[in-house]
Design an enzyme around this catalytic site. Structure first.
Site, PDB file in Angstrom:
ATOM      1  N   TYR A 116      -1.525   0.687   9.871  1.00 12.84           N
ATOM      2  CA  TYR A 116      -2.114  -0.383   9.267  1.00 12.84           C
ATOM      3  C   TYR A 116      -0.964  -0.057   7.544  1.00 12.84           C
ATOM      4  O   TYR A 116      -0.193  -1.711   7.406  1.00 12.84           O
ATOM      5  CB  TYR A 116      -3.393   0.668   8.394  1.00 12.84           C
ATOM      6  CG  TYR A 116      -3.993  -0.024   6.949  1.00 12.84           C
ATOM      7  CD1 TYR A 116      -3.074  -1.664   6.638  1.00 12.84           C
ATOM      8  CD2 TYR A 116      -3.231   0.497   5.834  1.00 12.84           C
ATOM      9  CE1 TYR A 116      -3.864  -2.007   5.169  1.00 12.84           C
ATOM     10  CE2 TYR A 116      -3.137   0.464   4.541  1.00 12.84           C
ATOM     11  CZ  TYR A 116      -3.585  -1.216   3.978  1.00 12.84           C
ATOM     12  OH  TYR A 116      -3.993  -1.413   3.100  1.00 12.84           O
TER      13      TYR A 116
ATOM     14  N   THR B 272       0.613  -1.072  -0.246  1.00 16.96           N
ATOM     15  CA  THR B 272       0.230  -0.110  -0.199  1.00 16.96           C
ATOM     16  C   THR B 272       0.816   1.300   0.028  1.00 16.96           C
ATOM     17  O   THR B 272       1.819   0.961   0.364  1.00 16.96           O
ATOM     18  CB  THR B 272      -0.882   0.078   1.236  1.00 16.96           C
ATOM     19  OG1 THR B 272      -1.760   1.607   0.966  1.00 16.96           O
ATOM     20  CG2 THR B 272      -0.340  -0.079   2.177  1.00 16.96           C
TER      21      THR B 272
END
Ligand code: UDP
Length: 322
Positions: free
Chosen positions: A140, A116
């Site tokens: 995250y 990501t």
């Protein structure tokens, strides 16, 4: 090839399973259905099992004679990760370590990982290329960066061949309308703006109208899930041809503001979403835009579904089937 698709009942995993089948591969979905949808598994078998279970992992790799792994299974809410970081380090990081160990014992040496742009943190330059510093600003992003680091060592020490694909903002739904985006709760901008257009009593909150951008709202690089799926196929081909293990950004290189998304939803649906202007959301940078030239030049990947109207039209079509 027989490809183990962890998280294949989820949003990006299910679209990639469809693309794998269309290219003649067999997607074997490995998913515990904690956040995925069983009816999104249509193109191969479903192994309903948990990543935390090494015995089931090794059994699935052996029984289905797996040649390569595409690893999507993960939690992906930035906000939740700020409240409950342990979920992210456990499920995204520790469980990936279990998967890497299972792959090693079953002799599977090719892996494509869902990473990501959250591994970069706040941009120090734009567009963001793969050499940009990686300093995540939430658990995250950190949970995914830990995995990238593990991949590097598994490559160097155990001979794992890997590609990490760093997605920017995934959006849109299957252009055929068979599968789509169903998050509960939904936090992503495009489905929420569509819901606001369809339900006038549910306005969309615009988080931040005072950014230093052309219209004051935040800018993101939205990339269609079908384009993400095609990048996974390219990455698999790249590894099969002996490509060097590395990371690639996946984005269009073009940013769109929140206001542009609202205006485009109005044009596509013919309905004006009700809007509430609110303060900035904690941790949101003003602009995130990818330099995805490496994926283009090395993987031969070009996004073809990612214009803003196409992202919104495909998401709208799927939403009306629900
Ligand atoms: N956003 C917004 N209202 C919402 C959800 C998102 O204004 O209800 C903004 C958010 O602040 C960001 C952009 O839309 O600038 C994309 O957010 P999303 O949550 O879709 O993806 P993220 O960038 O967080 O991965």
């Amino acid at each position: 090839m027989n490809v183990l698709v962890t998280g294949g009942a989820g949003y990006i995993g299910s679209h990639t399973a469809k693309a794998l089948a269309a290219s003649g591969h067999l997607p074997v979905v490995y998913d515990n259905l904690s956040r995925g949808h069983e009816d999104a598994v249509k193109w191969g078998p479903l192994v309903k099992a948990d990543l935390s279970d090494p015995a089931q992992l090794v059994a699935a790799l052996r029984e289905h004679r797996i040649d390569a792994i595409m690893h999507f299974a993960a939690y992906a809410y930035v906000g939740e990760s700020m409240r409950e970081p342990h979920l992210y380090f456990e499920n995204n990081t520790v469980n990936t370590l279990r998967l890497l160990e299972a792959a090693r014992s079953a002799g599977v040496s090719k892996l494509v990982f869902s990473s990501t742009c959250a591994t970069y943190g706040d941009p120090v330059r734009l567009p963001i290329d793969e050499t940009h510093p990686q300093r995540p600003v939430n658990p995250y992003g950190e949970s995914k960066l830990f995995v990238e680091k593990m991949l590097r060592w598994y490559g160097e020490i155990n001979g794992l061949n890997w590609v990490a694909l760093r997605y920017f903002n995934a959006a849109g739904c299957d252009p055929d309308g068979e599968i789509g985006e169903r998050h509960a709760p939904e936090t992503h901008l495009i489905p929420l703006v569509l819901q606001a257009a369809l339900q006038p009593d549910k306005p969309i909150s615009i988080f931040g109208t005072d950014y230093e951008t052309a219209d004051g709202t935040a800018v993101r690089d939205y990339i269609h899930v079908a384009d993400l799926a095609s990048a996974h196929l390219r990455a698999l081909d790249y590894l099969s041809a002996g490509g060097t293990s590395r990371a690639f950004n996946l984005g269009t290189g073009q940013g769109h503001s929140v206001q542009e998304v609202v205006d485009c939803v109005h044009r596509v649906t013919g309905m004006a979403p009700a809007v509430r202007r609110e303060g900035r959301r904690a941790g949101d940078p003003a602009v995130l835009v990818a330099d995805a030239s490496q994926a283009r030049d090395i993987l031969g990947w070009t996004p073809v579904h990612s214009s803003l109207p196409s992202l919104i039209e495909t998401a709208y079509r799927f939403m009306r089937t629900l």
